[in-house]
Design a protein around this motif. Structure first.
Motif, short mmCIF file in Angstrom:
data_model
loop_
_atom_site.label_atom_id
_atom_site.label_comp_id
_atom_site.label_asym_id
_atom_site.label_seq_id
_atom_site.Cartn_x
_atom_site.Cartn_y
_atom_site.Cartn_z
N MET A 65 0.82 -1.21 0.00
CA MET A 65 0.00 0.00 0.00
C MET A 65 0.86 1.27 0.00
O MET A 65 0.60 2.19 -0.78
CB MET A 65 -0.91 0.00 1.24
CG MET A 65 -1.87 -1.18 1.28
SD MET A 65 -3.10 -1.12 -0.06
CE MET A 65 -4.01 0.34 0.42
N THR A 66 1.88 1.30 0.87
CA THR A 66 2.65 2.55 1.03
C THR A 66 4.04 2.47 0.42
O THR A 66 4.71 3.50 0.30
CB THR A 66 2.80 2.87 2.52
OG1 THR A 66 3.62 1.86 3.14
CG2 THR A 66 1.44 2.91 3.22
N THR A 67 4.50 1.27 0.08
CA THR A 67 5.84 0.97 -0.43
C THR A 67 6.93 1.25 0.61
O THR A 67 8.11 1.28 0.28
CB THR A 67 6.17 1.76 -1.73
OG1 THR A 67 6.32 3.13 -1.43
CG2 THR A 67 5.10 1.53 -2.78
N GLU A 68 6.54 1.47 1.89
CA GLU A 68 7.52 1.67 2.94
C GLU A 68 8.06 0.31 3.41
O GLU A 68 7.34 -0.69 3.45
CB GLU A 68 6.88 2.41 4.14
CG GLU A 68 6.44 3.83 3.83
CD GLU A 68 7.62 4.73 3.55
OE1 GLU A 68 8.70 4.53 4.16
OE2 GLU A 68 7.49 5.65 2.70
N TRP A 69 9.34 0.28 3.76
CA TRP A 69 9.95 -0.96 4.25
C TRP A 69 9.57 -1.19 5.71
O TRP A 69 9.50 -0.24 6.52
CB TRP A 69 11.48 -0.88 4.14
CG TRP A 69 11.98 -0.93 2.72
CD1 TRP A 69 12.33 0.13 1.95
CD2 TRP A 69 12.18 -2.09 1.92
NE1 TRP A 69 12.74 -0.29 0.71
CE2 TRP A 69 12.67 -1.66 0.66
CE3 TRP A 69 12.00 -3.46 2.13
CZ2 TRP A 69 12.97 -2.54 -0.37
CZ3 TRP A 69 12.30 -4.35 1.10
CH2 TRP A 69 12.77 -3.89 -0.13
N SER A 70 9.34 -2.45 6.07
CA SER A 70 9.04 -2.81 7.46
C SER A 70 9.55 -4.22 7.73
O SER A 70 9.71 -5.03 6.82
CB SER A 70 7.54 -2.72 7.75
OG SER A 70 6.82 -3.67 6.96
N TRP A 71 9.81 -4.50 9.03
CA TRP A 71 10.30 -5.82 9.44
C TRP A 71 9.13 -6.76 9.69
O TRP A 71 8.12 -6.38 10.26
CB TRP A 71 11.12 -5.70 10.71
CG TRP A 71 12.43 -4.98 10.54
CD1 TRP A 71 12.75 -3.74 10.99
CD2 TRP A 71 13.60 -5.47 9.88
NE1 TRP A 71 14.03 -3.40 10.65
CE2 TRP A 71 14.58 -4.46 9.96
CE3 TRP A 71 13.91 -6.66 9.21
CZ2 TRP A 71 15.85 -4.60 9.41
CZ3 TRP A 71 15.17 -6.81 8.67
CH2 TRP A 71 16.13 -5.80 8.77
#
Length: 557
Positions: free
Chosen positions: A484-490
């Motif tokens: 959805m946001t293309t942000e990286w997350s663990w």
């Protein structure tokens, strides 16, 4: 003389120590029960892991007392008798377990508010050895150093320090005593049966104890005279020579106005120094240091052990090379204090239990990177841990009753600092053998009861790099973009996990990475050590080796 030199050449040096294990042996030396019949002797056994089974053997017997324990649980095991005669005895206590435990010994008179208390960390068999240096102590000269006259009644029964040598193995143990009598080396030999012990009188002539199998050595005195016609028991388990060091922070302990240092080393001529000024030994072999109300930094030109000695109190000092990251503390009174030595620039990160220290009074130690902190612990628990997430520290316990001060080093649990807390079993990385898609790799780790590897900081990245086999392959880590946001997350575990995803505050991208989002929503890691284990963005449907992680097992939090 050749035999003496040969024995000396057999010593080796080590750098680290922890005091947990699965096998221990000790004994209860005689205390003030000779004068005060109402005495108590007990062991505190603490489990570091769930489902721990403990066996306790007494008097060299083969039928144990058994108990089952959970992580953090402590049981108190009492014993009625002590070693009070010279020569051989069967009165050893042996403790074994199927998982890690620590053992603490306490001996006293008249309950907790008694005239004499002495506590002692019982070292696991792993820390025992076959070669020991013995502190050079002349009892009358020791008393004279502190202006105490030896009563006539003590001249025979209590006229010397005692040494208890315990055979730690189920085999006959050949013991050799090395003495220096009037400048001449003399050798005495005898044997000790399995798990039995011998108690000897010692003076400044005894230099070494060597054995064919592992032994435990206790330096003790049942009634060490103090001013005012009082006395206190002392107990000090001697550590093997491999646990010596060269640099020491000598803490200032509240309530101790008289203190001297005792040096034990292979080189009898060696003397430690304070601020580059050599400390000169007196007739008893003790050395005075300046400013007894302040902590001091003392160095030696080669490896030594150092003891702080005060009337009725022996404290083994922790060399700088044996500082640890976490210590377990056992208390026996309501007057609970700890002395912490920590690096000045990170002293505010020292934790007690789950919280950082709030009431420590810190004093910088001149010309060093350290500060000394005095802590009063007000909670009602008999046990706590003091630890540091990023630096090694030293911790001492000090308690007092109305008539005596007792304590010493706390129990070191883990050596390597870890932000997870007080670590018993370190975290472990594992690389799967078959290449999988990213989502398959996530489930592979979960099915193996592990997390997806998430090097969320530099320390974990370094641990990963140091613990996996290098190859030209690539592996998946638990990092991906949001659709959805293309942000990286663990993503540590499967989507059914309720654990929150930690923020991405550390990255190790290769040059030019990560690529445009259309070229990769998942992150892979190079397993090639020459490539510095760099990351890159990759299409999630590609097949790579899963990298899984088993978090460390901790006591706290």
């Amino acid at each position: 003389m050749f035999a003496f030199l040969l024995i000396m050449s057999m010593f080796s040096q080590g750098l680290t120590i922890v005091s947990y294990g699965d096998s221990f042996i000790t004994a209860f030396p005689e205390n003030l029960g000779y004068f005060y019949p109402n005495t108590s002797r007990s062991l505190r056994v603490t489990a570091l892991l769930d489902g721990t089974s403990v066996n306790i053997f007494y008097n060299g017997g083969s039928t144990p007392t058994q108990t089952n324990m959970q992580k953090g649980q402590t049981v108190l095991v009492g014993f009625p008798t002590s070693v009070n005669q010279f020569d051989y005895s069967t009165q050893s206590i042996r403790i074994t377990s199927d998982k890690y435990i620590v053992v603490h010994s306490v001996s006293g008179t008249d309950g907790v508010n008694n005239k004499s208390v002495q506590t002692n960390v019982v070292q696991p068999d792993e820390n025992l050895d076959t070669h020991y240096l013995i502190p050079s102590l002349n009892y009358p000269n020791l008393l004279a150093t502190f202006g105490i006259s030896q009563p006539d009644i003590a001249s025979k029964r209590y006229g010397s320090i005692r040494l208890i040598i315990i055979n730690a193995e189920d085999t006959e143990n050949n013991i050799t005593l090395v003495k220096n009598i009037s400048g001449r080396i003399q050798i005495e030999s005898f044997t000790i049966p399995s798990f039995q012990l011998i108690q000897l009188q010692v003076n400044a002539s005894l230099m070494m104890v060597n054995s064919s199998s592992k032994t435990a050595l206790l330096l003790t005195h049942p009634c060490l005279e103090k001013p005012g016609c009082t006395c206190s028991m002392i107990v000090n388990q001697i550590l093997p020579v491999r646990f010596q060091g060269q640099n020491f922070v000598v803490p200032s302990f509240p309530g101790i106005t008289q203190r001297q240092l005792l040096t034990t080393s292979r080189d009898k001529a060696i003397s430690p120094s304070q601020n580059n000024i050599s400390l000169t030994a007196n007739l008893a072999g003790l050395q005075s240091i300046s400013d007894p109300d302040k902590s001091q930094y003392v160095t030696a030109s080669s490896n030594v052990s150092l003891r702080l000695i005060s009337p009725g109190l022996f404290i083994e000092l922790i060399p700088e090379n044996m500082f640890a990251a976490c210590y377990l503390l056992h208390f026996y009174t309501n007057n609970k204090q700890a002395i912490v030595i920590a690096k000045t620039d990170s002293k505010d990160e020292v934790h007690a239990g789950t919280e950082t220290l709030q009431n420590a009074v810190w004093t910088e130690i001149p010309d060093t990177e350290y500060s000394s902190g005095r802590i009063t612990l007000s909670d009602t628990s008999v046990m706590t841990v003091i630890w540091h997430p990023s630096s090694k520290i030293a911790v001492y316990i000090l308690e007092n009753t109305q008539e005596t001060i007792f304590g010493g080093p706390a129990i070191p649990i883990n050596l390597k600092p870890d932000k997870s807390g007080c670590v018993v079993i370190p975290g472990e990385f594992k690389v799967g053998e078959q290449p999988l898609k990213w989502a398959e790799a996530l489930h592979f780790c979960a099915n193996d009861q592990r997390e997806f590897a998430c090097p969320t900081d530099k320390a974990l990245q370094v641990d990963l790099a140091n613990s996996v086999d290098t190859t030209d392959a690539e592996g998946w880590i638990g990092l991906r973009r949001s659709l959805m946001t293309t942000e990286w997350s663990w993503k540590k575990q499967s989507s059914s996990s309720s654990s929150p995803s930690p923020p991405v505050t550390y990255v190790n991208w290769a040059d030019g990475q990560p690529q445009d989002k259309l070229k990769g929503f998942c992150a892979s890691l190079s397993l090639d050590g020459t490539d510095d284990f760099k990351w890159k963005s990759t299409k999630c449907c590609e097949k790579k080796l899963p990298i899984c992680y088993k978090p460390p097992t901790t006591i706290v939090p």
